[in-house]
Motif scaffolding. Structure first.
Motif, PDB file in Angstrom:
ATOM      1  N   GLN A 188       0.825  -1.208   0.000  1.00  0.00           N
ATOM      2  CA  GLN A 188       0.000   0.000   0.000  1.00  0.00           C
ATOM      3  C   GLN A 188       0.859   1.258   0.000  1.00  0.00           C
ATOM      4  O   GLN A 188       0.439   2.308  -0.504  1.00  0.00           O
ATOM      5  CB  GLN A 188      -0.964  -0.003   1.197  1.00  0.00           C
ATOM      6  CG  GLN A 188      -0.398   0.459   2.525  1.00  0.00           C
ATOM      7  CD  GLN A 188       0.527  -0.532   3.201  1.00  0.00           C
ATOM      8  OE1 GLN A 188       0.752  -1.623   2.681  1.00  0.00           O
ATOM      9  NE2 GLN A 188       1.060  -0.175   4.352  1.00  0.00           N
ATOM     10  N   TYR A 202      -5.237   7.552  -3.418  1.00  0.00           N
ATOM     11  CA  TYR A 202      -6.342   6.699  -2.981  1.00  0.00           C
ATOM     12  C   TYR A 202      -7.650   7.470  -2.851  1.00  0.00           C
ATOM     13  O   TYR A 202      -8.726   6.898  -3.002  1.00  0.00           O
ATOM     14  CB  TYR A 202      -6.012   6.054  -1.630  1.00  0.00           C
ATOM     15  CG  TYR A 202      -4.941   4.999  -1.693  1.00  0.00           C
ATOM     16  CD1 TYR A 202      -5.073   3.882  -2.516  1.00  0.00           C
ATOM     17  CD2 TYR A 202      -3.794   5.099  -0.913  1.00  0.00           C
ATOM     18  CE1 TYR A 202      -4.092   2.907  -2.571  1.00  0.00           C
ATOM     19  CE2 TYR A 202      -2.811   4.124  -0.947  1.00  0.00           C
ATOM     20  CZ  TYR A 202      -2.959   3.031  -1.778  1.00  0.00           C
ATOM     21  OH  TYR A 202      -1.983   2.068  -1.825  1.00  0.00           O
ATOM     22  N   TYR A 364      -2.015   8.229   4.317  1.00  0.00           N
ATOM     23  CA  TYR A 364      -3.111   7.302   4.102  1.00  0.00           C
ATOM     24  C   TYR A 364      -4.399   7.894   4.674  1.00  0.00           C
ATOM     25  O   TYR A 364      -4.350   8.661   5.641  1.00  0.00           O
ATOM     26  CB  TYR A 364      -2.865   5.973   4.839  1.00  0.00           C
ATOM     27  CG  TYR A 364      -1.617   5.219   4.482  1.00  0.00           C
ATOM     28  CD1 TYR A 364      -1.311   4.903   3.165  1.00  0.00           C
ATOM     29  CD2 TYR A 364      -0.750   4.770   5.478  1.00  0.00           C
ATOM     30  CE1 TYR A 364      -0.179   4.164   2.846  1.00  0.00           C
ATOM     31  CE2 TYR A 364       0.382   4.038   5.175  1.00  0.00           C
ATOM     32  CZ  TYR A 364       0.669   3.748   3.859  1.00  0.00           C
ATOM     33  OH  TYR A 364       1.793   3.022   3.551  1.00  0.00           O
ATOM     34  N   SER A 375      -6.701  -1.242   2.615  1.00  0.00           N
ATOM     35  CA  SER A 375      -5.254  -1.459   2.600  1.00  0.00           C
ATOM     36  C   SER A 375      -4.921  -2.940   2.464  1.00  0.00           C
ATOM     37  O   SER A 375      -4.015  -3.327   1.709  1.00  0.00           O
ATOM     38  CB  SER A 375      -4.639  -0.899   3.890  1.00  0.00           C
ATOM     39  OG  SER A 375      -3.257  -1.168   3.957  1.00  0.00           O
ATOM     40  N   VAL A 378      -5.431  -3.947  -1.104  1.00  0.00           N
ATOM     41  CA  VAL A 378      -4.347  -3.439  -1.952  1.00  0.00           C
ATOM     42  C   VAL A 378      -3.143  -4.375  -1.866  1.00  0.00           C
ATOM     43  O   VAL A 378      -2.535  -4.737  -2.885  1.00  0.00           O
ATOM     44  CB  VAL A 378      -3.950  -2.000  -1.542  1.00  0.00           C
ATOM     45  CG1 VAL A 378      -2.669  -1.568  -2.262  1.00  0.00           C
ATOM     46  CG2 VAL A 378      -5.074  -1.022  -1.854  1.00  0.00           C
ATOM     47  N   LYS A 379      -2.806  -4.783  -0.646  1.00  0.00           N
ATOM     48  CA  LYS A 379      -1.667  -5.685  -0.467  1.00  0.00           C
ATOM     49  C   LYS A 379      -1.861  -6.993  -1.223  1.00  0.00           C
ATOM     50  O   LYS A 379      -0.918  -7.561  -1.776  1.00  0.00           O
ATOM     51  CB  LYS A 379      -1.458  -5.975   1.026  1.00  0.00           C
ATOM     52  CG  LYS A 379      -0.988  -4.784   1.844  1.00  0.00           C
ATOM     53  CD  LYS A 379      -0.868  -5.171   3.301  1.00  0.00           C
ATOM     54  CE  LYS A 379      -0.457  -3.994   4.171  1.00  0.00           C
ATOM     55  NZ  LYS A 379      -0.335  -4.368   5.589  1.00  0.00           N
TER      56      LYS A 379
END
Length: 412
Positions: A188, A202, A364, A375, A378-379
Motif C-alpha cells: 500500500q 487513494y 493514508y 489497505s 491493496v496488499k
C-alpha cells in the motif's frame, strides 16, 4: 519478535493504593532494531523524569513489537480493560466507537497548535482530532552512487528518466535496476507513492475514494509496460517482493533505485553502500506530492484520567522529548518546534531532505474506518495489476468496489 514488556501490570482499574494516587497505563510500539535501542529504554527514561516532578502519578508502560501491538490493544479494549493511552498504528475504529478523548480534551493549546498541520489533519474525524501524531516518515528515491557512476547516470527527475536509468543499469548487469516492492508487507505504501507521483492517489484529498481514477490507471499501466514488462524490476515479481527484502538487496549493492524511508540510510551505511537521495520523480518533473506515514497516540476514556493523561502527554510532546525520540529512531518529529530545530542542526542534516518532503506529504486515509480493509486488499491484489498481461483497470475497479462497500458498511 517477542513482546517486550516494561511491566506485567495490565489489569485493574488504574488506581494505586494511595487514595489520591493515579497509575496511568500506556501500551507502546517498539521502534528499535536491537535490544540496545528498543523503545522500552526510551520510555523508562522519559517516565523516570516525569514521575520525579509529578508525585502521585505513576506511568506503567508495556512495549510490544509492531507485529503484536495493535492486536494486543484491541484485545484489551474488547475485554473491557482499555489502557489509558496506546501508541499504535491506527485510531479510527476506536474514535468511531466513541472510546477516545479528543486532543482538545487533553492537550494544552501550545502543544496542540505545535503539531504539523498535515499530521494533525490526518488525525481528525469529522473535524475533531482523536489521533495525536507520534512519529512520522516520508519517502525519497534512493539510488546507488557507485552503480550510477558506472552507468554514467544522473538522478532521474521524471518517469521517463527513471525508466531510461533502469535500462542503463540493467545493461550494466544490475540485479534490481528499480526495486518495486508490491508484496504483502507494504504494497500500500509503494503503490501510494507511485499514484501520487502520477497526480492521483487513494482519495480525492478530502473524503472520497478515487482508486479507479484515470490517473491511477495510467500510473499502473506505465509501471506494467515501462518497467515490469521490460524486466527492469529484478528477478522477483513485484507482487512477491517485500519492502524488507528490497531494502536488504539495496544494502548489498544489488539495487540501482528504490523508494526508501530514513531507516534505510543507516542500513545502507552499515554495509558500506554509498547512496544519494532525491524527491520521487513525477510524470513531467518532481512529484508534486509525496507519501507521508504517521503512527498515533490515542487516549481512552474508560479509566477517566483526563487531567493526568493530558499533563503526561504535554510532557511527551515537549520539544526535548520529541527530539530525543526522533533522533534515536531516525524518524521525523511531529511538532513544528522540534522540526525547526532539526532543520537547522548539523547533526540532523541527513534527515533534512525527509523533513522538507513532510510539508508536501499526503497520508493514508487513516481517519476512515474502512481504510484497514482497503489497505489489506491493496496488499493482496495490486501486484497482479502490473504483471505482464495484468489489467490495472480491472484491479483498480475491484479495489474501488471494495472501498465503496467498506465505506457503506462504516456509515451504516
Amino acid at each position: 519478535m517477542s513482546a517486550l514488556g516494561m511491566t506485567a501490570v495490565l489489569g485493574g482499574c488504574g488506581l494505586t493504593s494511595g487514595s489520591d494516587d493515579v497509575t496511568l497505563r500506556l501500551v507502546a510500539a517498539d521502534y528499535g532494531d536491537s535490544a540496545a535501542n528498543n523503545s522500552k529504554k526510551y520510555w523508562a527514561k522519559l517516565v523516570d523524569a516525569y514521575e520525579a516532578d509529578h508525585p502521585g502519578v505513576q506511568v506503567e508502560v508495556t512495549v510490544y513489537s509492531w507485529n503484536d501491538v495493535d492486536r494486543e490493544v484491541k484485545e484489551m479494549v474488547d475485554a473491557g480493560k482499555a489502557p489509558d493511552m496506546a501508541q499504535i498504528g491506527a485510531y479510527a475504529d476506536y474514535a468511531a466507537d466513541d472510546l477516545l478523548y479528543t486532543a482538545d480534551d487533553l492537550l494544552s493549546i501550545p502543544v496542540q497548535a505545535g503539531f504539523s498541520s498535515a499530521l494533525a489533519q490526518a488525525g481528525q474525524v469529522n473535524g475533531a482530532q482523536y489521533g495525536m501524531p507520534f512519529a512520522a516518515s516520508t519517502r525519497l528515491l534512493f539510488y546507488n552512487k557507485k552503480l550510477f557512476q558506472e552507468a554514467d547516470l544522473t538522478p532521474p527527475t521524471t518517469w521517463a528518466e527513471l525508466a531510461d536509468a533502469a535500462e542503463a543499469l540493467k545493461a550494466e548487469g544490475v540485479k534490481y535496476p528499480y526495486a518495486l516492492p508490491l508484496g504483502s508487507e507494504e504494497a500500500q505504501a509503494e503503490t501510494m507513492q507511485w499514484l501520487l507521483s502520477g497526480g492521483g492517489g487513494y482519495t480525492d484529498g478530502v473524503s472520497t475514494y478515487t482508486i479507479d481514477s484515470a490517473e491511477n490507471v495510467e500510473t499502473l499501466t506505465w509501471l506494467r509496460d515501462k518497467l515490469v514488462a521490460k524486466k527492469l524490476t529484478g528477478p522477483v515479481a513485484p507482487g512477491k517482493l517485500n519492502r524488507a527484502d528490497a531494502f536488504a538487496a539495496f544494502a548489498k549493492g544489488e539495487v540501482g533505485m528504490l523508494n526508501g524511508h530514513p531507516s534505510l540510510m543507516k542500513t545502507a551505511e552499515k554495509q558500506g553502500v554509498e547512496f544519494g537521495m532525491v524527491p520521487m520523480p513525477g510524470v513531467d518533473g518532481e512529484s508534486k506530492a509525496t507519501m507521508g506515514v504517521a503512527d498515533w497516540m490515542l487516549a481512552f476514556k474508560q479509566n477517566g484520567h483526563k487531567e493526568q493523561v493530558g499533563e503526561f502527554l504535554d510532557f511527551v510532546y515537549s520539544e526535548e522529548n520529541v527530539l530525543d525520540f526522533s533522533r534515536e529512531y531516525d524518524l521525523l518529529p511531529v511538532t513544528n518546534p522540534a522540526s525547526d530545530v532539526m532543520s537547522a542542526a548539523a547533526e540532523d542534516r541527513d534527515l533534512k531532505p525527509f523533513l522538507d518532503e513532510l510539508a508536501l506529504s499526503e497520508l493514508y486515509p487513516v481517519g476512515k474506518t474502512s481504510w484497514a480493509e482497503v489497505s489489506a486488499e491493496v496488499k493482496k491484489r495490486i501486484g497482479s495489476a502490473v504483471e505482464p498481461g495484468g489489467s490495472p483497470e480491472a484491479i483498480l475497479s475491484q479495489l474501488q468496489s471494495t472501498a465503496t462497500t467498506a465505506e457503506s458498511s462504516a456509515a451504516g
